[in-house]
Design a protein around this motif. Sequence first.
Motif, short mmCIF file in Angstrom:
data_model
loop_
_atom_site.label_atom_id
_atom_site.label_comp_id
_atom_site.label_asym_id
_atom_site.label_seq_id
_atom_site.Cartn_x
_atom_site.Cartn_y
_atom_site.Cartn_z
N LEU A 102 0.82 -1.22 0.00
CA LEU A 102 0.00 0.00 0.00
C LEU A 102 0.84 1.26 0.00
O LEU A 102 0.39 2.32 -0.45
N GLU A 103 2.05 1.17 0.51
CA GLU A 103 2.93 2.35 0.55
C GLU A 103 3.22 2.87 -0.85
O GLU A 103 3.45 4.08 -1.04
N ILE A 119 -6.48 -1.65 -2.88
CA ILE A 119 -5.62 -2.80 -2.61
C ILE A 119 -5.74 -3.78 -3.79
O ILE A 119 -4.76 -4.36 -4.25
N LYS A 120 -6.95 -3.91 -4.27
CA LYS A 120 -7.22 -4.76 -5.44
C LYS A 120 -8.42 -4.16 -6.18
O LYS A 120 -9.45 -3.88 -5.57
N VAL A 121 -8.27 -3.96 -7.47
CA VAL A 121 -9.37 -3.44 -8.28
C VAL A 121 -10.24 -4.60 -8.72
O VAL A 121 -9.74 -5.61 -9.26
N GLY A 122 -11.55 -4.48 -8.47
CA GLY A 122 -12.46 -5.57 -8.83
C GLY A 122 -12.70 -5.66 -10.33
O GLY A 122 -12.38 -4.74 -11.09
N MET A 177 -16.43 1.66 -6.09
CA MET A 177 -15.71 0.37 -6.14
C MET A 177 -16.36 -0.56 -7.16
O MET A 177 -17.54 -0.43 -7.49
N LYS A 178 -15.59 -1.51 -7.64
CA LYS A 178 -16.11 -2.56 -8.51
C LYS A 178 -16.26 -3.86 -7.70
O LYS A 178 -15.48 -4.11 -6.77
N ARG A 183 -10.46 -2.24 -0.97
CA ARG A 183 -10.03 -0.84 -0.89
C ARG A 183 -9.85 -0.41 0.55
O ARG A 183 -10.58 -0.86 1.44
N ARG A 184 -8.90 0.51 0.76
CA ARG A 184 -8.74 1.16 2.06
C ARG A 184 -9.25 2.59 1.95
O ARG A 184 -8.81 3.36 1.10
#
Length: 216
Positions: A102-103, A119-122, A177-178, A183-184
């Motif tokens: 994440l940094e 963090i991860k795209v849906g 979001m997908k 996500r954070r």
Amino acid sequence: MASASLLLPLGSSFAGSLSNYHPITRGRPRRVTAKYLSSEIRMKASQIVGYEDELILIKRRDVIGLALSASSLRINSLNAEAAGLPPQEIPRLCDDTCEKELENVPMVTTESGLQYKDIKVGSGPTPPVGYQVAANYVAMVPSGQVFDSSLEKRQVYIFRVGSGQVVKGLDEGILSMKVGGKRRLYVPGSLAFPKGLASAPGRPRVAANSPVIFDI
């Protein structure tokens, strides 16, 4: 207190003894009465002492038992620490590896002041306003302490997104979001909890209008 309770039934026994050993005879009733009473008193007194000794023994045994139990717990605790056993960990959506990654993920800031990192795209569609969504979440204060989590409850949270059923920052963050994404969300105080949240055992207090973080 124990001696007093033991004396009550013995007193009634004395009353019975007085009637039994005080017959109306022509002999020397006073000497006989004194003799029997003296014997009875010694016997009862020895019984009282015996009961008291037994009570003291029981009390000491209980105290020793408690002390040994406490010592055993302490020793087991020390053995666990010496063995290097990890403390109970709260389940998270973003582990240590995820935190490092994440940094390097760019921060997105919206007009409302909400910030987020994917963090991860849906790979699915984004949810329209009013649609029911099912999501896992981990809610934290800025220090990283968890104050709520669907993972601990072992049940996904189902709600209608964009309908005000959750805090504003969460609504806004999920709407973009997908499906299948992670996500954070960095939620500013104005989009978080206006009244705050009281602390719970092992959980931090959330002050009114203070920033919070959601992993969704």
